[in-house]
Design a protein around this motif. Structure first.
Motif, mmCIF file in Angstrom:
data_model
loop_
_atom_site.group_PDB
_atom_site.id
_atom_site.type_symbol
_atom_site.label_atom_id
_atom_site.label_comp_id
_atom_site.label_asym_id
_atom_site.label_seq_id
_atom_site.Cartn_x
_atom_site.Cartn_y
_atom_site.Cartn_z
ATOM 1 N N PRO A 120 1.027 -0.947 -0.123
ATOM 2 C CA PRO A 120 0.019 -0.053 -0.606
ATOM 3 C C PRO A 120 1.067 2.062 -0.159
ATOM 4 O O PRO A 120 1.885 0.923 0.701
ATOM 5 N N ASN A 125 3.555 3.929 -5.560
ATOM 6 C CA ASN A 125 2.792 4.097 -7.204
ATOM 7 C C ASN A 125 2.827 2.990 -7.865
ATOM 8 O O ASN A 125 2.061 3.627 -8.797
ATOM 9 N N LEU A 175 -0.499 1.682 -7.831
ATOM 10 C CA LEU A 175 -1.592 2.743 -7.708
ATOM 11 C C LEU A 175 -3.002 2.409 -8.606
ATOM 12 O O LEU A 175 -1.867 2.556 -10.028
ATOM 13 N N LYS A 176 -3.951 3.015 -8.367
ATOM 14 C CA LYS A 176 -5.356 2.774 -9.556
ATOM 15 C C LYS A 176 -5.593 4.508 -9.742
ATOM 16 O O LYS A 176 -5.900 4.206 -8.107
ATOM 17 N N ALA A 233 -6.426 8.574 -5.813
ATOM 18 C CA ALA A 233 -5.618 6.915 -6.329
ATOM 19 C C ALA A 233 -5.188 6.554 -5.392
ATOM 20 O O ALA A 233 -4.509 6.247 -4.176
ATOM 21 N N ALA A 234 -5.173 4.906 -5.603
ATOM 22 C CA ALA A 234 -5.300 3.743 -4.554
ATOM 23 C C ALA A 234 -5.212 2.539 -4.588
ATOM 24 O O ALA A 234 -5.222 2.145 -5.174
ATOM 25 N N SER A 235 -3.796 2.157 -3.758
ATOM 26 C CA SER A 235 -3.736 0.813 -3.564
ATOM 27 C C SER A 235 -4.469 -0.222 -3.901
ATOM 28 O O SER A 235 -4.066 -1.319 -4.112
ATOM 29 N N ASP A 277 -7.600 1.458 0.728
ATOM 30 C CA ASP A 277 -6.606 2.835 1.205
ATOM 31 C C ASP A 277 -7.624 3.685 0.143
ATOM 32 O O ASP A 277 -7.231 4.903 0.758
ATOM 33 N N LYS A 281 -9.300 7.162 2.122
ATOM 34 C CA LYS A 281 -8.933 8.539 1.641
ATOM 35 C C LYS A 281 -9.798 9.595 1.859
ATOM 36 O O LYS A 281 -10.393 10.424 1.188
#
Length: 331
Positions: free
Chosen positions: A12, A15, A18-19, A35-37, A41, A45
């Motif tokens: 997590p 970069n 990250l999606k 952008a989240a892993s 996550d 956020k």
């Protein structure tokens, strides 16, 4: 010794794992790029980016397009980039927004911009961008907009849409097919009306002044309603819409879906005065507009459902369970 390029599960915050996603609150048009892993996550956020009170935890993430609850990381990873999510606090239920279902015309500003107003761009470019965002919005366009895009030089439209000329030529052929289908529907309705009028005339007792009565029918429609012409000032419809209602056969086929919605929301009495019609004729036209609007929305929803099913069938592992649905807000 670690082999370079050795595959491993991303941690997590890295970069490379990250999606990119789009995130918004329920009942809000503002969306944020995130952008989240992983799913957790993204959920974490959401609290900060959307200013959600921690006392409203837990936050449920659903797909903006249909309210599918996303609570599995495998499912999350299979979704395409820039998927739209809605963050629901514990006291919220998912509410469908038209702007998420391909009917962005309801919440967008009108595209009827004067091309010469303040040096604005040609109107066809605004309409083209609407198609670029969602090709299925062809169904929602007025005949005027459909014809306008059909007449634009293929090379200009291809440049605006960032597509090849071959692709745009196919698009223009589709636009013409939609125009042809509406014209065929209009002719069918006209033939049916003529047939019904012939039957009515054949079975009607000959009056002494049939032609005179018919000639004055349009002039006396408004008077027969007993309505004051002052109420015509209450109409919010543009002169263009009123002209289409008066002059176009089967006007519901000529108008855009945004215009259809405006017509259906008008007060029948005020609209009758503005059009110089009787109440019965006005309500009949409003009913036809409402039916056409419902049909177009159903077509849009069907196209999006088929598109989503096809995309998920191609991307999801076979063992994933059927998705759950968020409870829909009745309001």
């Amino acid at each position: 010794m670690e082999v370079p390029g050795d595959a491993r599960a991303p941690e997590p915050g890295e970069n490379q794992g990250l999606k990119p996603c789009l995130l918004r609150r329920n009942h809000s048009c503002e969306q944020y790029g995130v952008a989240a892993s992983c799913l957790e996550d993204l959920r974490s956020k959401a609290y900060d980016i959307l200013a959600i009170d921690k006392s409203l935890a837990p936050v449920t993430l659903v797909l903006a397009e249909d309210g599918t609850i996303v609570d599995d990381d495998d499912y999350f990873l299979c979704l395409p980039s820039n998927t739209k999510f809605v963050a629901l606090a514990s006291n919220e239920k998912w509410a469908y927004r038209n702007s998420d279902g391909g009917t962005a015309w309801i919440s967008q500003e009108s595209f009827s911009v004067d091309e010469t107003d303040n040096g604005a761009e040609p109107k066809w470019k605004n309409v083209a961008r609407q198609l670029k965002d969602d090709l299925s919005s062809i169904i929602l366009l007025s005949e005027e907009d459909l014809q306008m895009l059909s007449d634009v030089p293929c090379s200009d439209l291809a440049q605006e849409l960032c597509q090849s000329r071959v692709t745009v030529q196919g698009l223009q052929n589709t636009l013409q097919q939609v125009l042809d289908q509406r014209e065929e529907a209009r002719q069918s309705k006209q033939l049916l009306e003529l047939y019904l009028q012939a039957l009515e005339k054949e079975g009607r007792i000959l009056s002494q002044q049939p032609e005179s009565k018919a000639g004055f029918s349009d002039e006396t429609d408004a008077a027969d309603t007993g309505l004051s012409r002052e109420s015509a000032s209450e109409i919010a419809l543009s002169s263009q819409i009123l002209t289409a209602l008066k002059e176009k056969p089967a006007p519901e086929l000529s108008l855009s879906s945004q215009d259809l919605e405006l017509v259906t929301k008008e007060d029948p009495k005020a609209l009758a005065v503005a059009l110089n019609w009787d109440i019965k004729k006005t309500e009949t036209v409003q009913h036809a507009c409402n039916q056409e609007l419902s049909l177009r929305l159903q077509q849009i929803q069907s196209l999006h459902s088929l598109r989503n099913i096809s995309a998920r069938r191609n991307s999801l592992p076979a063992e994933l369970r059927s998705p759950k649905r968020a409870k829909r807000d009745p309001t």
